[in-house]
Design a protein around this motif. Structure first.
Motif, PDB file in Angstrom:
ATOM      1  N   GLN A  76       0.656  -1.342  -0.264  1.00 35.87           N
ATOM      2  CA  GLN A  76       0.030   0.134   0.298  1.00 35.87           C
ATOM      3  C   GLN A  76       0.924   1.377  -0.273  1.00 35.87           C
ATOM      4  N   ILE A  94      -1.064   0.958  -9.666  1.00 37.47           N
ATOM      5  CA  ILE A  94      -1.995   0.329  -8.785  1.00 37.47           C
ATOM      6  C   ILE A  94      -0.788  -0.263  -7.518  1.00 37.47           C
ATOM      7  N   THR A  97      -3.231  -2.566  -2.393  1.00 35.20           N
ATOM      8  CA  THR A  97      -4.709  -2.453  -1.982  1.00 35.20           C
ATOM      9  C   THR A  97      -5.750  -1.742  -2.718  1.00 35.20           C
ATOM     10  N   GLU A  98      -5.945  -1.283  -4.095  1.00 33.73           N
ATOM     11  CA  GLU A  98      -6.237  -1.215  -4.989  1.00 33.73           C
ATOM     12  C   GLU A  98      -6.591  -1.949  -5.925  1.00 33.73           C
ATOM     13  N   GLU A 102     -10.432  -3.444  -6.219  1.00 29.68           N
ATOM     14  CA  GLU A 102     -11.287  -3.598  -7.564  1.00 29.68           C
ATOM     15  C   GLU A 102     -11.644  -5.120  -7.616  1.00 29.68           C
ATOM     16  N   ARG A 121     -13.644   1.399  -0.852  1.00 31.25           N
ATOM     17  CA  ARG A 121     -12.785   2.259  -1.633  1.00 31.25           C
ATOM     18  C   ARG A 121     -12.880   3.450  -1.653  1.00 31.25           C
ATOM     19  N   TYR A 124     -10.045   4.868   1.173  1.00 32.11           N
ATOM     20  CA  TYR A 124      -9.170   4.292   0.100  1.00 32.11           C
ATOM     21  C   TYR A 124      -8.681   6.126   0.124  1.00 32.11           C
ATOM     22  N   GLN A 125      -9.998   6.655  -0.912  1.00 33.49           N
ATOM     23  CA  GLN A 125      -9.643   7.815  -2.007  1.00 33.49           C
ATOM     24  C   GLN A 125      -9.358   8.435  -1.472  1.00 33.49           C
ATOM     25  N   SER A 132      -8.655   6.778  -9.853  1.00 33.10           N
ATOM     26  CA  SER A 132      -7.964   5.593  -8.950  1.00 33.10           C
ATOM     27  C   SER A 132      -7.207   5.012 -10.375  1.00 33.10           C
TER      28      SER A 132
END
Length: 415
Positions: A76, A94, A97-98, A102, A121, A124-125, A132
C-alpha cells in the motif's frame, strides 16, 4: 486484456517470493496480463517514491520497452508515493490495496457487498483525491477523459467533504441492512441450532464443501453458492440448515475468503458480513493442501480471525484437495481431516466430525412416558434420537439420545 508490470520491494523477508507470486495471481484475477516482474532489495521504502529513484527510472524504462499499460506495486503506497511514481513511469500506478478493492468490486453481487466495497474504496481514496489507477486505464482504452466505471468515476472533482458525505450515506444504508441481519441472528439464536462457519484462504474450496454438504443433507430447494476457480468468488455470507435422520440439525455458513494483508478498510467494511463468524459455535478452516505455501495461508487466516475477534472459537482443520496430491483420503486425526470436497465419502466423514464436536455432550437415557403425559412424545420424536421404543402397561418406554437441555427438562421421566 490490460498489459501490466508488477513490482515489489524485497525487505529481506522470508516470504517475499510467495508474496510476489500471490500478487501476480491477484493481477490475473483482475483480468490483467503480467508482462514482467521487477524487484528491488532494500532495508526500507523511500518516503517519496517507495523505490529508490534510480530503480524507479529503471522501472520507467521497462514500462516503455514493454509498452505496459500500468505498473502494479505489491504494497500500500502513500498518496505522495503514488503521485511521484506516476510522474516517473508515465503510466497509472496501482498498489496492492487498490488491486484487491478492484477485484472485490468486480465480484460483488448483492446490495450489501456492493455497499461494503464502495465504502472501503472511498476510504482508500479519501486521503488521495486522485483518479484511481483503474479509472485512468479505462480512460486510456476509451480515448476519453470522461470514461467512468461506477464507484470513483469523478474522484478528481470531489472534495474531502463530499467524499465523506458519500461515505456517511453508504454507512447509513449498511446500518439498515445490519439491523435486518441482527433480527435474523436473534431468530437463529432462539432456534437453538448450532452454527458452523467455513473460513479459510480465498479459493481453498469452502463453497465447494458447503455445496457438497447441502447436496447430501440440505433442503433440495436451498440455493447453492457460486463455485469458480478464482480468487474471492464468494463475498456474501450464506447460511443453510442441515438435517439428519437422528433428529440432529445445525446451520452451516459460507463466508468471504481471506488473503494475506487484507486491507484494513476492507476488513472493517465487511464487519457485518463477518459477524456470522463471531457467532459460530464451531469454525471449519478449509485449507488447500495442494498449495506449497498452505501453512502461510493458514497463518494469514488465523491472523484475520484474531483481528475480527474470532480467534478463540473452537476450530476443525479441513485439508482439502488431497486428490490433487494423490494422498489417502478421507483421513482424520484429532481435530484434523484430510479430504476432497468433491468426494462424497469425505463429506460424510467431515459431517461426522462436526456432529461429534457439536453433539458430543448428548447422552442416552431411558424414559417412561405415562399415558397421561403422551403429549410429550411428539417432542421426543422431533428433537431426540429415538433408539428403541416399547409399549408397556404404564406407558411408552423410550431409549433416546438427548441434548443436555432436554435431559434436564424430562428428568422426571428418566428410569
Amino acid at each position: 486484456m490490460t498489459e501490466i508490470i508488477i513490482a515489489g520491494l524485497n525487505l529481506h523477508t522470508a516470504d517475499f517470493d510467495y508474496s510476489m507470486a500471490e500478487f501476480a495471481n491477484l493481477a490475473q484475477a483482475a483480468e490483467m496480463h503480467v508482462l514482467a516482474q521487477l524487484t528491488q532489495a532494500a532495508d526500507h521504502p523511500i518516503s517519496g517514491t517507495y523505490f529508490g529513484r534510480g530503480k524507479a527510472d529503471e522501472f520507467a524504462a521497462a514500462v516503455a520497452a514493454n509498452q505496459a499499460d500500468a505498473l502494479l506495486v505489491n504494497d500500500q503506497l502513500s498518496p505522495t508515493q503514488l503521485r511521484n511514481l506516476e510522474e516517473i513511469v508515465k503510466v497509472p500506478v496501482i498498489d496492492r490495496t487498490e488491486l484487491i478493492l478492484e477485484i472485490f468490486s468486480r465480484r460483488a453481487r448483492t446490495k450489501r457487498a456492493k455497499l461494503q466495497v464502495e465504502i472501503a474504496r472511498l476510504k482508500y481514496q479519501l486521503p488521495r483525491l486522485r483518479i484511481s489507477g483503474f479509472n485512468k486505464l479505462d480512460q486510456q482504452s476509451s480515448g476519453s477523459q470522461s470514461a467512468n466505471r461506477g464507484a470513483g468515476e469523478t474522484q478528481h472533482e470531489l472534495t474531502k467533504r463530499t467524499l465523506q458525505q458519500r461515505i456517511n450515506q453508504l454507512q447509513h444504508q449498511l446500518q439498515e441492512i445490519a439491523k435486518e441481519n441482527l433480527t435474523q441472528s436473534r431468530a437463529r439464536q432462539r432456534s437453538g441450532l448450532p452454527l458452523v462457519a467455513f473460513v479459510g484462504y480465498t479459493n481453498a474450496g469452502k463453497s465447494t464443501t458447503f455445496n457438497g454438504l447441502l447436496n447430501l443433507f440440505g433442503e433440495k430447494t436451498a440455493n447453492r453458492n457460486l463455485v469458480k476457480d478464482q480468487l474471492f468468488a464468494t463475498l456474501d455470507t450464506s447460511i443453510r440448515r442441515l438435517n439428519f435422520k437422528d433428529n440432529k440439525s445445525f446451520l452451516i455458513s459460507d463466508t468471504v475468503g481471506f488473503i494475506n494483508d487484507l486491507p484494513a478498510d476492507l476488513l472493517e467494511a465487511f464487519k457485518t458480513t463477518l459477524e456470522t463468524v463471531n457467532e459460530a459455535d464451531l469454525l471449519i478452516q478449509v485449507i488447500d493442501i495442494s498449495q506449497p505455501e498452505y501453512k502461510k495461508m493458514m497463518a494469514a487466516t488465523e491472523k484475520t480471525l484474531k483481528q475480527i475477534g474470532a480467534g478463540s472459537i473452537p476450530m476443525l482443520y479441513a485439508y482439502n484437495k488431497a486428490d490433487k496430491l494423490h494422498l489417502t483420503y478421507p483421513l482424520s486425526e484429532g481435530g484434523q481431516l484430510t479430504y476432497s470436497a468433491v468426494d462424497q465419502t469425505s463429506l460424510i466423514k467431515l459431517t461426522a466430525l462436526i456432529k461429534q464436536q457439536l453433539f458430543g455432550n448428548y447422552q442416552q437415557f431411558e424414559y417412561l412416558i405415562p399415558f397421561q403425559a403422551s403429549r410429550f412424545l411428539e417432542e421426543f420424536n422431533q428433537q431426540a434420537n429415538i433408539l428403541e421404543t416399547h409399549y408397556t402397561a404404564e406407558g411408552t418406554l423410550l431409549k433416546a439420545e438427548v441434548s443436555p437441555q432436554m435431559a434436564q427438562k424430562f428428568t422426571r421421566f428418566q428410569q
